[in-house]
Structures are given as C-alpha cells and as structure tokens.
Design a protein around this motif. Structure first.
Motif, mmCIF file in Angstrom:
data_model
loop_
_atom_site.group_PDB
_atom_site.id
_atom_site.type_symbol
_atom_site.label_atom_id
_atom_site.label_comp_id
_atom_site.label_asym_id
_atom_site.label_seq_id
_atom_site.Cartn_x
_atom_site.Cartn_y
_atom_site.Cartn_z
ATOM 1 N N LEU A 138 5.451 -5.899 9.735
ATOM 2 C CA LEU A 138 4.225 -5.119 9.672
ATOM 3 C C LEU A 138 4.406 -4.182 11.101
ATOM 4 O O LEU A 138 4.645 -4.486 12.024
ATOM 5 N N TYR A 140 2.043 -1.094 13.332
ATOM 6 C CA TYR A 140 0.891 -0.467 13.564
ATOM 7 C C TYR A 140 0.682 0.697 13.055
ATOM 8 O O TYR A 140 1.692 1.757 12.946
ATOM 9 N N ILE A 160 -3.237 0.363 9.272
ATOM 10 C CA ILE A 160 -3.353 -0.765 10.282
ATOM 11 C C ILE A 160 -3.844 -0.688 11.630
ATOM 12 O O ILE A 160 -3.288 0.325 12.271
ATOM 13 N N ILE A 163 -2.741 -5.815 14.646
ATOM 14 C CA ILE A 163 -1.940 -7.095 14.066
ATOM 15 C C ILE A 163 -2.205 -8.313 14.898
ATOM 16 O O ILE A 163 -1.786 -8.160 16.057
ATOM 17 N N ARG A 174 -0.366 -14.150 8.274
ATOM 18 C CA ARG A 174 -0.668 -13.272 9.524
ATOM 19 C C ARG A 174 -1.922 -12.391 9.120
ATOM 20 O O ARG A 174 -1.790 -11.775 8.242
ATOM 21 N N VAL A 176 -4.274 -9.231 9.550
ATOM 22 C CA VAL A 176 -4.105 -7.937 9.994
ATOM 23 C C VAL A 176 -5.815 -7.171 9.688
ATOM 24 O O VAL A 176 -6.292 -7.662 8.690
#
Length: 304
Positions: A138, A140, A160, A163, A174, A176
């Motif tokens: 992932l 930003y 996003i 995170i 996870r 987000v």
C-alpha cells in the motif's frame, strides 16, 4: 445537567456552549474558601519573613511557610480550572450526531461517559481493511474507486489518505483510510465498496478460473493436454480477477489448459477437443474438454 443547548442534527461552531452542568455554585463556594486560605498563608509567610529579618528565626520555618503558601495557591488554581470544566463547549465546527444525556440527568460524574457526539462532515473518510498479503504494497495517495450503497450508480474517485502502521492481530488486516475527491454528502455508518491497485505484475501467467479445481487436501490442480492425453498439474495460484486467475507455478506459457470436463479427468486419460456446438464427434473413451493456451498478460496485483 441544568442546560442542554443542542439537539441532534444541530450545527455548532467552535466555542459554542453545548451544555452546562449545574455545580457552579458549589465550585464557587470551594474557590472562595481556597482563596481565603491563600490569603491566610500569604499573611503567615509575611509574618515569618519579618521575624526572620528581626530576630533571626530559622530559615526552615520560612521555607515551611513558603511551601504552605505555594500549595494553597496551587489548590486554588486547580479549583478554578475545574470550575471552567462544568461548561462543555464545541471543540470544532460540526454537526451534533448523538446525545447521551438530558436535562435533570445526575449521572454525569463518570469521566469516561460520553455526553455529546459531534462530527465534522468534511473530515469523513472511508475506512477499509486490507488483507495481510497486500498490506506491504500500500502507498499513500494510491487511487481508489469507491461505490456507496447510497449512490449505487456512481463511482467516486478517491485516494489513500492514511495507512495504519500495524495489522489487526485477529483479522490479519491493515486499516486504510480513503478520502473521496469532490463534493459528496457522506454520513457516519455508510457502507462502501472499494477497488484499488496495490501494484502491477508484469507478464503474469493467467488462465480461466474454471480451469482450477481444489482437492480434498486443499491443493489447487489443473489439467493440461499433451499428445492427446490429460495430465494433472499441481499449481500455485495468485491474483484472481474478472474470471481469470494468476498461475505462479505448475503451468508454463503455451501449455494447453483444459477448462471444461475436468471433474471426470484423471492423469494420463485420453482426451479429445470438441469444437463448435455439435459434440457428436467425440472420440470414444474421451471426455469432452475444451482447451485454451495459457497466456502471459499484465495483471493488476491488488485487493478488490
């Protein structure tokens, strides 16, 4: 609770008084008593200081009087700060979403008990849980497509915006946060579906999903056709998307992968390909498989 100045749905601005807890008179009485004590200790400190200058009294007595004075002042300041806490004000602009108290309520003394919930509509985000296998990929500002049940025919652009730095130990996901671009009327509790690309696999080997079956011992298998026979292959799969699945091991580019009739196949069984809608020309002792070439293509690697 002597005054509740908002209702659910009310807009508030920073500093607006939301409610008043009716213990101000008791607090003011305590402050007056502590202020009187400060004056008393201040007078005593002055007296001890003069005696020290005239008679040479011990400095220990002076330090004790000074400490008592400072302690009295600290208690007064604390009481004054506590008195201001009896009026609750809005910490930011927003909407009143829930009330957990009412006028006449005496059960407000628990410091963990919420009284009012407010939120800023412009701060709302979509919060999603990404499986662990994608968590490390992932980034930003990664673009995200969002569909809301409240607007089923609209796909919103987003990215996003946060995170979380850890995995949920129970769910192995996870968290987000995704911020939608543009103006959209969001409310807490809305349900959203998201789609994002966490990476790109160059030249991924993919086959139709119906070509893969799972054995009782949880192995993924496929059948390839070679020299008129079906051969069983144990395969390792990756990303699955739009009716295709990535093969990371067990099949090579150019292999003819059987996609129908695989439930009746066994290793080394003679097979023939049925072409067209007329299947009367099946070879005796053969199944009716159809085969496709395993192909390499760019496949998006990301949670859906």
């Amino acid at each position: 609770m002597v005054s509740l100045r908002v209702r659910q749905g009310d807009r508030v601005r920073t500093g607006d008084t939301l409610l008043v807890i009716g213990r101000r008179e008791g607090a003011e009485a305590q402050i007056a008593s502590l202020l009187e004590n400060v004056h008393k200790e201040e007078a005593n400190l002055g007296r001890v200081k003069r005696l020290l200058e005239i008679n040479g009294n011990s400095k220990e007595q002076f330090e004790q009087a000074k400490t008592a004075y400072e302690l009295a002042k600290a208690r007064l300041v604390k009481a004054q700060e506590s008195a201001r806490d009896f009026s609750v004000v809005a910490p930011w602009d927003g909407l009143t979403s829930q009330l957990f108290t009412e006028v006449g309520d005496y059960n407000y003394t628990n410091p963990r008990r919420p009284l009012i919930e407010i939120y800023d509509p412009t701060s709302l985000v979509v919060r999603i849980s990404v499986p662990e296998r994608y968590a490390a990929h992932l980034k930003y500002k990664t673009p995200v497509s969002v569909t809301l049940d409240a607007y089923p025919d609209t796909v919103f652009g987003a990215s996003i915006s946060r995170i979380y730095p850890y995995l949920d130990e129970r769910m192995r996901t996870r968290t987000v946060e995704v911020t939608i671009t543009g103006n959209v009327d969001l409310m807490p509790g809305m349900f959203a579906r998201t789609r994002l690309q966490a990476g790109l696999i160059e030249s991924a080997l993919v086959v139709p999903t119906q070509a893969i079956t799972t054995t009782p011992d949880a192995k993924s298998i496929a059948f390839v056709m070679s020299d008129g026979k079906a051969w069983r292959r144990v395969v390792r799969t990756g990303i699955e998307e739009d009716g295709r699945v990535q093969i990371t091991d067990g099949i090579q580019p150019g292999d003819s992968v059987i996609i129908t009739g695989i439930m009746s196949l066994s290793d080394g069984r003679p097979v023939g390909i049925i072409r067209g809608e007329n299947k009367s020309g099946v070879v005796p002792n053969a199944t009716e498989p159809q085969a496709v070439k395993a192909t390499a293509t760019n496949s998006p690697d990301g949670p859906k």
